[in-house]
Design a protein around this motif. Structure first.
Motif, PDB file in Angstrom:
ATOM      1  N   TYR A 165       0.847  -1.191   0.000  1.00  0.00           N
ATOM      2  CA  TYR A 165       0.000   0.000   0.000  1.00  0.00           C
ATOM      3  C   TYR A 165       0.886   1.245   0.000  1.00  0.00           C
ATOM      4  CZ  TYR A 165       1.032   0.430   5.046  1.00  0.00           C
ATOM      5  OH  TYR A 165       1.669   0.556   6.262  1.00  0.00           O
ATOM      6  N   ASP A 166       0.310   2.364  -0.358  1.00  0.00           N
ATOM      7  CA  ASP A 166       0.956   3.688  -0.295  1.00  0.00           C
ATOM      8  C   ASP A 166       2.266   3.799  -1.076  1.00  0.00           C
ATOM      9  OD1 ASP A 166      -1.140   4.592   1.184  1.00  0.00           O
ATOM     10  OD2 ASP A 166      -0.032   4.960   3.035  1.00  0.00           O
ATOM     11  N   GLU A 167       2.369   3.064  -2.168  1.00  0.00           N
ATOM     12  CA  GLU A 167       3.522   3.274  -3.036  1.00  0.00           C
ATOM     13  C   GLU A 167       3.467   4.654  -3.655  1.00  0.00           C
ATOM     14  OE1 GLU A 167       5.834   3.475  -6.747  1.00  0.00           O
ATOM     15  OE2 GLU A 167       3.675   3.714  -6.500  1.00  0.00           O
ATOM     16  N   GLU A 168       2.250   5.128  -3.924  1.00  0.00           N
ATOM     17  CA  GLU A 168       2.081   6.433  -4.567  1.00  0.00           C
ATOM     18  C   GLU A 168       2.348   7.585  -3.606  1.00  0.00           C
ATOM     19  OE1 GLU A 168       1.950   6.600  -7.565  1.00  0.00           O
ATOM     20  OE2 GLU A 168       0.878   4.915  -8.438  1.00  0.00           O
ATOM     21  N   ILE A 169       2.643   7.271  -2.354  1.00  0.00           N
ATOM     22  CA  ILE A 169       2.994   8.294  -1.372  1.00  0.00           C
ATOM     23  C   ILE A 169       4.415   8.020  -0.897  1.00  0.00           C
ATOM     24  CG2 ILE A 169       2.283   9.514   0.734  1.00  0.00           C
ATOM     25  CD1 ILE A 169      -0.463   8.317   0.451  1.00  0.00           C
ATOM     26  N   GLY A 170       5.360   8.210  -1.796  1.00  0.00           N
ATOM     27  CA  GLY A 170       6.763   8.073  -1.441  1.00  0.00           C
ATOM     28  C   GLY A 170       7.218   6.655  -1.189  1.00  0.00           C
TER      29      GLY A 170
END
Length: 425
Positions: free
Chosen positions: A160-165
């Protein structure tokens, strides 16, 4: 022009789309249906993936979950042991479940319904390219994987949250010491399925983003000698960042010894200021200004060497401000940071899989990119990593994001060949 082959009242059906050509079609349709924009939970998507694995015989004891602090997002690490029930070493196939927002984009179709343009052979939907297409491909091969005599374990890493750094996968990597006894037992290589048009990306830049806050001292604009203008001091730091970026560009142009195996576009580390906010009215000397800025650095450049003169300049600005008023300050926080990547094999299997992948790739030329992936984090943890996946980065994050049908077919064939290569039958 656009048809939704999965609607029961539509003239086009899965069968008319020739389902046999794309094994992952049904899975991709379901994955796109999960609205896993990074601000949302991905738990339903993860549960869906777990059920596919369970239904094909993967044991729950070989599935490892790691959560964010709010427990509404999860990573899933999966191990399929080899024929001797060995779980160490092997290959990771990695993909992130989150996608970027669709707000402000004028989609012709529902972004969370897989939609086919039959004439152009394109499949539209948020995440088709980045990167649920790859996840669908590898999940479609689970029945085949489970039926084979594997010579090495196969691992999946869904984050999860690859698109957030690239921040979510950190929890997964922190869990690896609990799964494997020693670092020597870690998987030998990781294939990151980011969109690369099925070419090998062996290197990418790292990045760190900062938010710097200037706290000045407000005064009436007619009394400039009594105030400390936060915007004007921030402007000086912006100019320093800009001049440093220009120095890096000029240095690269004058350097004839660039590593020709790792040529980036642009082929130097970059800096930029992205956001600046401050001030309340024209007749008030601004007491605060915030600026967001970032560096993207090549793997063989030392980011600290680039950043330290900027931080020293910032500190000098703060000293100058405090000479005028001791209530002023300058502070910097890190918004996100992820490491750069350059593939470095650690043993025979990692080099073997890399070389095989290059022979199967759509181009025999190695690619370097400016954007980041979770590959840098896996590599830093001691797992050699490279990127290959369906779709083009040129379609990622855009309105009407799509992946070509041919790209999904190539990815399925590529992954099947890798699995066959590490199997006895």
């Amino acid at each position: 022009k656009f048809v939704q082959p999965f609607m029961s009242d539509n003239n086009y059906t899965i069968e008319s789309f020739d389902d046999d050509r794309i094994k992952s079609l049904n899975i991709l349709k379901d994955l796109i249906g999960f609205n896993t924009v990074s601000c949302n939970s991905n738990l339903e998507c993860i549960e869906y993936i777990q059920n596919i694995l369970r239904n094909n015989g993967v044991s729950d004891e070989n599935m490892y979950l790691s959560y964010n602090d709010q427990k509404n997002k999860a990573n899933l690490f999966v191990t399929i042991p080899d024929k001797n029930n060995n779980k160490t070493g092997g290959i990771i196939f990695s993909g992130h479940t989150d996608v970027v927002p669709v707000e402000g984009q004028d989609w012709v179709t529902d972004p969370f319904t897989l939609t086919l343009d039959k004439e152009k052979q394109l499949m539209y939907g948020r995440g088709t390219c980045d990167m649920k297409g790859f996840i669908g491909c590898i999940l479609s091969l689970v029945p085949s994987i489970m039926s084979k005599e594997l010579n090495v374990p196969i691992h999946f890493a869904f984050s999860y949250d690859e698109e957030i750094g690239c921040s979510g996968v950190v929890k997964l990597i922190e869990q690896l010491p609990e799964i494997f006894k020693t670092q020597d037992d870690y998987p030998d290589v990781a294939l990151i399925g980011e969109p690369s048009s099925m070419r090998i990306i062996h290197a990418h830049k790292g990045s760190t983003a900062f938010k710097t806050t200037f706290t000045g001292f407000a005064a009436h604009s007619s009394l400039t000698h009594e105030g400390v203008n936060a915007i004007e001091y921030a402007a000086q730091l912006i100019c320093k960042i800009r001049s440093t970026a220009e120095e890096l560009r000029i240095e690269s142009e004058n350097n004839n010894n660039n590593n020709q195996e790792s040529v980036f576009i642009p082929n130097y580390s970059t800096l930029h200021t992205g956001i600046i906010t401050g001030g309340t009215a024209t007749n008030i000397i601004p007491s605060e200004c915030q600026m967001t800025w970032a560096i993207r650095h090549r793997p063989f450049d030392n980011a600290d060497d680039i950043l330290n003169p900027i931080f020293e300049f910032r500190d000098n600005l703060e000293s100058e401000m405090k000479e005028k008023n001791d209530q002023t300050s300058v502070s910097t926080v890190t918004n996100y940071s992820y490491p750069s990547l350059i593939f470095q094999s650690k043993n025979g299997l990692s080099k073997e899989i890399f070389d095989l992948s290059l022979s199967l790739a759509s181009s025999k030329e190695l690619v370097c990119v400016g954007f980041g992936t979770e590959g840098g984090r896996f590599q830093k943890a001691g797992i050699p990593s490279f990127i290959i996946g369906p779709g083009s980065i040129n379609q990622a994050h855009k309105c009407m994001e799509y992946v070509k049908v041919s790209q999904i077919q190539k990815c399925e064939s590529f992954l099947a060949t890798i699995i066959d290569h590490v199997s006895s039958d």
